[in-house]
Design a protein around this motif. Sequence first.
Motif, PDB file in Angstrom:
ATOM      1  N   THR A  52       0.837  -1.199   0.000  1.00 26.28           N
ATOM      2  CA  THR A  52       0.000   0.000   0.000  1.00 26.28           C
ATOM      3  C   THR A  52       0.871   1.248   0.000  1.00 26.28           C
ATOM      4  O   THR A  52       0.637   2.183  -0.770  1.00 26.28           O
ATOM      5  CB  THR A  52      -0.931   0.004   1.228  1.00 26.28           C
ATOM      6  N   THR A  53       1.881   1.260   0.834  1.00 25.82           N
ATOM      7  CA  THR A  53       2.796   2.406   0.880  1.00 25.82           C
ATOM      8  C   THR A  53       3.451   2.614  -0.471  1.00 25.82           C
ATOM      9  O   THR A  53       3.545   3.743  -0.958  1.00 25.82           O
ATOM     10  CB  THR A  53       3.861   2.210   1.977  1.00 25.82           C
ATOM     11  N   ARG A  54       3.887   1.547  -1.105  1.00 27.20           N
ATOM     12  CA  ARG A  54       4.517   1.647  -2.421  1.00 27.20           C
ATOM     13  C   ARG A  54       3.544   2.229  -3.437  1.00 27.20           C
ATOM     14  O   ARG A  54       3.893   3.102  -4.217  1.00 27.20           O
ATOM     15  CB  ARG A  54       5.012   0.278  -2.893  1.00 27.20           C
ATOM     16  N   MET A  55       2.294   1.743  -3.434  1.00 29.01           N
ATOM     17  CA  MET A  55       1.305   2.263  -4.384  1.00 29.01           C
ATOM     18  C   MET A  55       1.069   3.750  -4.176  1.00 29.01           C
ATOM     19  O   MET A  55       1.015   4.517  -5.137  1.00 29.01           O
ATOM     20  CB  MET A  55      -0.022   1.508  -4.244  1.00 29.01           C
ATOM     21  N   LEU A  56       0.915   4.168  -2.922  1.00 28.99           N
ATOM     22  CA  LEU A  56       0.682   5.579  -2.630  1.00 28.99           C
ATOM     23  C   LEU A  56       1.879   6.424  -3.035  1.00 28.99           C
ATOM     24  O   LEU A  56       1.728   7.514  -3.599  1.00 28.99           O
ATOM     25  CB  LEU A  56       0.377   5.778  -1.150  1.00 28.99           C
ATOM     26  N   GLU A  57       3.062   5.928  -2.756  1.00 24.08           N
ATOM     27  CA  GLU A  57       4.288   6.658  -3.071  1.00 24.08           C
ATOM     28  C   GLU A  57       4.455   6.883  -4.571  1.00 24.08           C
ATOM     29  O   GLU A  57       4.849   7.964  -5.007  1.00 24.08           O
ATOM     30  CB  GLU A  57       5.485   5.888  -2.510  1.00 24.08           C
ATOM     31  N   HIS A  58       4.138   5.881  -5.373  1.00 25.30           N
ATOM     32  CA  HIS A  58       4.344   5.969  -6.825  1.00 25.30           C
ATOM     33  C   HIS A  58       3.159   6.575  -7.572  1.00 25.30           C
ATOM     34  O   HIS A  58       3.257   6.805  -8.776  1.00 25.30           O
ATOM     35  CB  HIS A  58       4.687   4.590  -7.386  1.00 25.30           C
ATOM     36  N   ALA A  59       2.089   6.852  -6.864  1.00 27.53           N
ATOM     37  CA  ALA A  59       0.907   7.416  -7.522  1.00 27.53           C
ATOM     38  C   ALA A  59       1.136   8.878  -7.888  1.00 27.53           C
ATOM     39  O   ALA A  59       1.829   9.614  -7.185  1.00 27.53           O
ATOM     40  CB  ALA A  59      -0.307   7.300  -6.608  1.00 27.53           C
ATOM     41  N   ASP A  60       0.528   9.272  -8.997  1.00 26.17           N
ATOM     42  CA  ASP A  60       0.527  10.672  -9.404  1.00 26.17           C
ATOM     43  C   ASP A  60      -0.759  11.364  -8.987  1.00 26.17           C
ATOM     44  O   ASP A  60      -0.871  12.591  -9.095  1.00 26.17           O
ATOM     45  CB  ASP A  60       0.685  10.777 -10.931  1.00 26.17           C
ATOM     46  N   GLY A  61      -1.732  10.611  -8.519  1.00 27.17           N
ATOM     47  CA  GLY A  61      -2.998  11.169  -8.075  1.00 27.17           C
ATOM     48  C   GLY A  61      -3.875  10.072  -7.511  1.00 27.17           C
ATOM     49  O   GLY A  61      -3.594   8.879  -7.673  1.00 27.17           O
ATOM     50  N   PHE A  62      -4.950  10.506  -6.853  1.00 24.59           N
ATOM     51  CA  PHE A  62      -5.810   9.566  -6.141  1.00 24.59           C
ATOM     52  C   PHE A  62      -7.279   9.835  -6.411  1.00 24.59           C
ATOM     53  O   PHE A  62      -7.690  10.981  -6.565  1.00 24.59           O
ATOM     54  CB  PHE A  62      -5.566   9.681  -4.629  1.00 24.59           C
ATOM     55  N   VAL A  63      -8.056   8.755  -6.410  1.00 19.31           N
ATOM     56  CA  VAL A  63      -9.509   8.840  -6.417  1.00 19.31           C
ATOM     57  C   VAL A  63      -9.978   8.158  -5.138  1.00 19.31           C
ATOM     58  O   VAL A  63      -9.732   6.966  -4.939  1.00 19.31           O
ATOM     59  CB  VAL A  63     -10.131   8.148  -7.653  1.00 19.31           C
ATOM     60  N   ILE A  64     -10.606   8.934  -4.267  1.00 21.13           N
ATOM     61  CA  ILE A  64     -11.119   8.402  -3.020  1.00 21.13           C
ATOM     62  C   ILE A  64     -12.604   8.107  -3.209  1.00 21.13           C
ATOM     63  O   ILE A  64     -13.390   9.012  -3.486  1.00 21.13           O
ATOM     64  CB  ILE A  64     -10.944   9.410  -1.851  1.00 21.13           C
ATOM     65  N   VAL A  65     -12.976   6.842  -3.078  1.00 16.68           N
ATOM     66  CA  VAL A  65     -14.381   6.421  -3.168  1.00 16.68           C
ATOM     67  C   VAL A  65     -14.864   6.249  -1.740  1.00 16.68           C
ATOM     68  O   VAL A  65     -14.476   5.302  -1.060  1.00 16.68           O
ATOM     69  CB  VAL A  65     -14.516   5.112  -3.975  1.00 16.68           C
ATOM     70  N   THR A  66     -15.692   7.197  -1.285  1.00 11.71           N
ATOM     71  CA  THR A  66     -16.048   7.197   0.128  1.00 11.71           C
ATOM     72  C   THR A  66     -17.537   7.386   0.379  1.00 11.71           C
ATOM     73  O   THR A  66     -18.183   8.211  -0.250  1.00 11.71           O
ATOM     74  CB  THR A  66     -15.273   8.281   0.905  1.00 11.71           C
ATOM     75  N   PRO A  67     -18.050   6.628   1.338  1.00 13.04           N
ATOM     76  CA  PRO A  67     -19.402   6.900   1.824  1.00 13.04           C
ATOM     77  C   PRO A  67     -19.325   7.997   2.880  1.00 13.04           C
ATOM     78  O   PRO A  67     -18.239   8.402   3.306  1.00 13.04           O
ATOM     79  CB  PRO A  67     -19.810   5.575   2.463  1.00 13.04           C
ATOM     80  N   GLU A  68     -20.481   8.433   3.302  1.00 10.87           N
ATOM     81  CA  GLU A  68     -20.561   9.343   4.434  1.00 10.87           C
ATOM     82  C   GLU A  68     -21.012   8.532   5.638  1.00 10.87           C
ATOM     83  O   GLU A  68     -22.055   7.890   5.595  1.00 10.87           O
ATOM     84  CB  GLU A  68     -21.555  10.458   4.144  1.00 10.87           C
ATOM     85  N   TYR A  69     -20.175   8.527   6.666  1.00 12.98           N
ATOM     86  CA  TYR A  69     -20.507   7.860   7.922  1.00 12.98           C
ATOM     87  C   TYR A  69     -20.676   8.939   8.976  1.00 12.98           C
ATOM     88  O   TYR A  69     -19.719   9.672   9.272  1.00 12.98           O
ATOM     89  CB  TYR A  69     -19.378   6.930   8.369  1.00 12.98           C
ATOM     90  N   ASN A  70     -21.845   9.076   9.556  1.00  6.59           N
ATOM     91  CA  ASN A  70     -22.080  10.018  10.656  1.00  6.59           C
ATOM     92  C   ASN A  70     -21.594  11.433  10.330  1.00  6.59           C
ATOM     93  O   ASN A  70     -20.882  12.049  11.099  1.00  6.59           O
ATOM     94  CB  ASN A  70     -21.421   9.501  11.938  1.00  6.59           C
ATOM     95  N   HIS A  71     -21.945  11.910   9.142  1.00  7.00           N
ATOM     96  CA  HIS A  71     -21.595  13.250   8.663  1.00  7.00           C
ATOM     97  C   HIS A  71     -20.109  13.423   8.395  1.00  7.00           C
ATOM     98  O   HIS A  71     -19.618  14.557   8.338  1.00  7.00           O
ATOM     99  CB  HIS A  71     -22.081  14.339   9.621  1.00  7.00           C
TER     100      HIS A  71
END
Length: 177
Positions: A52-71
């Motif tokens: 996971t650290t390697r993937m984050l380190e080498h990424a040029d950008g991110f897409v966060i797919v997130t629900p809303e939990y308790n606002h």
Amino acid sequence: MKPTPLNFVSIIASVRTGRIGPDIARWFLEQIDAGGPEFEVIDLAEPTGAGTTRMLEHADGFVIVTPEYNHSYPGELKILIDAHRSEWKHKPVMFVSYGGMSGGLRAVEHLRTVFAELYAVGTRNGVVIHAPWSHVDDGILTLDDTAAASARQAMDELIWWAELLKPERPARARGVA
């Protein structure tokens, strides 16, 4: 000189039983798949580690797919964000949010401030899905053409930011500029 290809990571933030985060992430990637960039996927419901650290380190950008939990956003996502610091720096972050009436926008607003503190750029455009559970049948999310166009527009902006920021990261990492 030929530009290097961009690397993106999609992060599925939901970990609850019965979640539809993977369905939403799959839908998003299908909307941009035709000749679009390649993604690696981090699913927070699965164990994470050095890969996971390697993937984050080498990424040029991110897409966060997130629900809303308790606002707000899921605690597991906060743990991932806080466990990494330099991996987010000078990179764009785009949000695909979902939930009830707000479509997850309260989660996104909280995430924008967290990523700003980490010197990451939250994109203006994203994808907001209201009541997605009413659009999922047998693991397949079906949304209208407007939502698909929104996904492509948001991805275009993420690519723009990634291309803009990528050449700056090495200089900033060395303390230049």
